[in-house]
Design a protein around this motif. Structure first.
Motif, PDB file in Angstrom:
ATOM      1  N   HIS A 135      40.768  35.437  48.141  1.00 55.18           N
ATOM      2  CA  HIS A 135      42.099  35.944  48.454  1.00 55.18           C
ATOM      3  C   HIS A 135      42.746  36.563  47.219  1.00 55.18           C
ATOM      4  O   HIS A 135      43.385  37.628  47.296  1.00 55.18           O
ATOM      5  N   LEU A 136      42.563  35.907  46.079  1.00 53.41           N
ATOM      6  CA  LEU A 136      43.120  36.434  44.830  1.00 53.41           C
ATOM      7  C   LEU A 136      42.480  37.764  44.482  1.00 53.41           C
ATOM      8  O   LEU A 136      43.163  38.719  44.101  1.00 53.41           O
ATOM      9  N   ARG A 137      41.173  37.834  44.614  1.00 52.91           N
ATOM     10  CA  ARG A 137      40.474  39.092  44.298  1.00 52.91           C
ATOM     11  C   ARG A 137      40.943  40.214  45.220  1.00 52.91           C
ATOM     12  O   ARG A 137      41.187  41.339  44.767  1.00 52.91           O
ATOM     13  N   TRP A 138      41.085  39.902  46.508  1.00 54.77           N
ATOM     14  CA  TRP A 138      41.549  40.915  47.451  1.00 54.77           C
ATOM     15  C   TRP A 138      42.940  41.410  47.063  1.00 54.77           C
ATOM     16  O   TRP A 138      43.207  42.615  47.086  1.00 54.77           O
TER      17      TRP A 138
ATOM     18  N   LEU B  88      33.941  53.781  45.033  1.00 56.97           N
ATOM     19  CA  LEU B  88      34.007  52.944  43.840  1.00 56.97           C
ATOM     20  C   LEU B  88      34.590  51.563  44.104  1.00 56.97           C
ATOM     21  O   LEU B  88      34.747  50.776  43.172  1.00 56.97           O
ATOM     22  N   GLN B  89      34.909  51.275  45.369  1.00 55.73           N
ATOM     23  CA  GLN B  89      35.601  50.014  45.654  1.00 55.73           C
ATOM     24  C   GLN B  89      34.784  48.800  45.218  1.00 55.73           C
ATOM     25  O   GLN B  89      35.312  47.845  44.658  1.00 55.73           O
ATOM     26  N   ARG B  90      33.471  48.831  45.466  1.00 55.28           N
ATOM     27  CA  ARG B  90      32.624  47.713  45.049  1.00 55.28           C
ATOM     28  C   ARG B  90      32.669  47.532  43.534  1.00 55.28           C
ATOM     29  O   ARG B  90      32.726  46.412  43.027  1.00 55.28           O
ATOM     30  N   LYS B  91      32.665  48.652  42.805  1.00 54.65           N
ATOM     31  CA  LYS B  91      32.738  48.569  41.345  1.00 54.65           C
ATOM     32  C   LYS B  91      34.095  48.037  40.910  1.00 54.65           C
ATOM     33  O   LYS B  91      34.193  47.288  39.933  1.00 54.65           O
TER      34      LYS B  91
ATOM     35  N   VAL C 252      34.679  44.882  38.520  1.00 52.43           N
ATOM     36  CA  VAL C 252      35.467  44.930  37.284  1.00 52.43           C
ATOM     37  C   VAL C 252      36.550  43.865  37.301  1.00 52.43           C
ATOM     38  O   VAL C 252      36.764  43.153  36.308  1.00 52.43           O
ATOM     39  N   ILE C 253      37.251  43.739  38.437  1.00 52.76           N
ATOM     40  CA  ILE C 253      38.307  42.726  38.542  1.00 52.76           C
ATOM     41  C   ILE C 253      37.713  41.335  38.406  1.00 52.76           C
ATOM     42  O   ILE C 253      38.254  40.467  37.724  1.00 52.76           O
ATOM     43  N   GLU C 254      36.577  41.110  39.032  1.00 58.37           N
ATOM     44  CA  GLU C 254      35.930  39.799  38.976  1.00 58.37           C
ATOM     45  C   GLU C 254      35.525  39.456  37.549  1.00 58.37           C
ATOM     46  O   GLU C 254      35.711  38.332  37.084  1.00 58.37           O
ATOM     47  N   GLU C 255      34.981  40.438  36.835  1.00 60.04           N
ATOM     48  CA  GLU C 255      34.477  40.180  35.487  1.00 60.04           C
ATOM     49  C   GLU C 255      35.593  40.052  34.463  1.00 60.04           C
ATOM     50  O   GLU C 255      35.454  39.318  33.485  1.00 60.04           O
TER      51      GLU C 255
END
Length: 210
Positions: free
Chosen positions: A77-80, A188-191, A195-198
């Motif tokens: 949820h946070l990532r979204w 680029l959404q997956r990227k 990036v946000i995850e990393e």
């Protein structure tokens, strides 16, 4: 002592011996029964202890798994939310970039050059939004020539509804390439997630990632 007395004494002595033997056997039997009962009791206690430990471990694993699923859900949820925040700010960034016209034209030129190089056709039609159409139409000949000199690039007469960037297609419309900001963001959404995850989401000690 006469024979009768001797016989009686022998019988008494034998009876004492037998009583002593019976007593000894009874004591041995009692000891065996107590030892076996103690062994059974210890074995039962060990089984009950192992069963209790196994039940406790299963309950702990279920609780850990439930906690991990809750954590996974919260982090997803946070990532979204973070991705949506990034995407929502992009139009603001585009508008700010438009205020710096030389930089914006440089960006549009790169998108045009890259898109034209990806389509193997000598003549291409370029579509932009209304605001970019007003910006590019007076300078189109020079702008398109700077982007690529070996292809004929024609600016579409009618603008399209996109945030920014451009779309290219051949005159027969059989080959199309989406270089709009929306199209590129979708690709680029997956990227963006990665990036946000990393960079924004911490790693957990168990190695879980959202």
């Amino acid at each position: 002592m006469n024979q009768v007395e001797a016989l009686e004494q022998a019988i008494l002595d034998r009876a004492k011996e037998m009583a002593a033997e019976c007593k000894l056997r009874a004591e041995h039997g009692r000891a065996n029964i107590l030892r076996e009962a103690s062994d059974r009791l210890q074995l039962r206690e060990e089984k009950e202890t192992l069963l209790a430990k196994a039940q406790a471990e299963r309950a702990y694993r279920r609780r850990v798994q439930a906690d991990e699923l809750k954590l996974q859900s919260r982090m997803d949820h946070l990532r979204w939310n973070l991705v949506q925040t990034v995407l929502q700010r992009i139009p603001e960034r585009i508008q700010a970039l438009r205020q710096e016209e030389p930089l914006y034209l440089e960006l549009m030129g790169r998108l045009l050059a890259r898109g034209a190089a990806m389509i193997e056709h000598d003549e291409l039609i370029v579509e932009v939004n209304e605001e970019d159409h007003r910006l590019l139409q007076p300078i189109w000949e020079t702008f398109s020539h700077n982007a690529t000199a070996d292809k004929q690039l024609r600016l579409a007469s009618e603008p399209i509804r996109i945030q920014g960037g451009l779309r290219l297609h051949t005159p027969n419309n059989r080959i199309r390439l989406d270089q709009s900001f929306e199209g590129r963001l979708e690709r680029l959404q997956r990227k963006i997630y990665q990036v946000i995850e990393e960079n924004l989401l911490p790693q957990t000690s168990s190695g879980l990632r959202p």
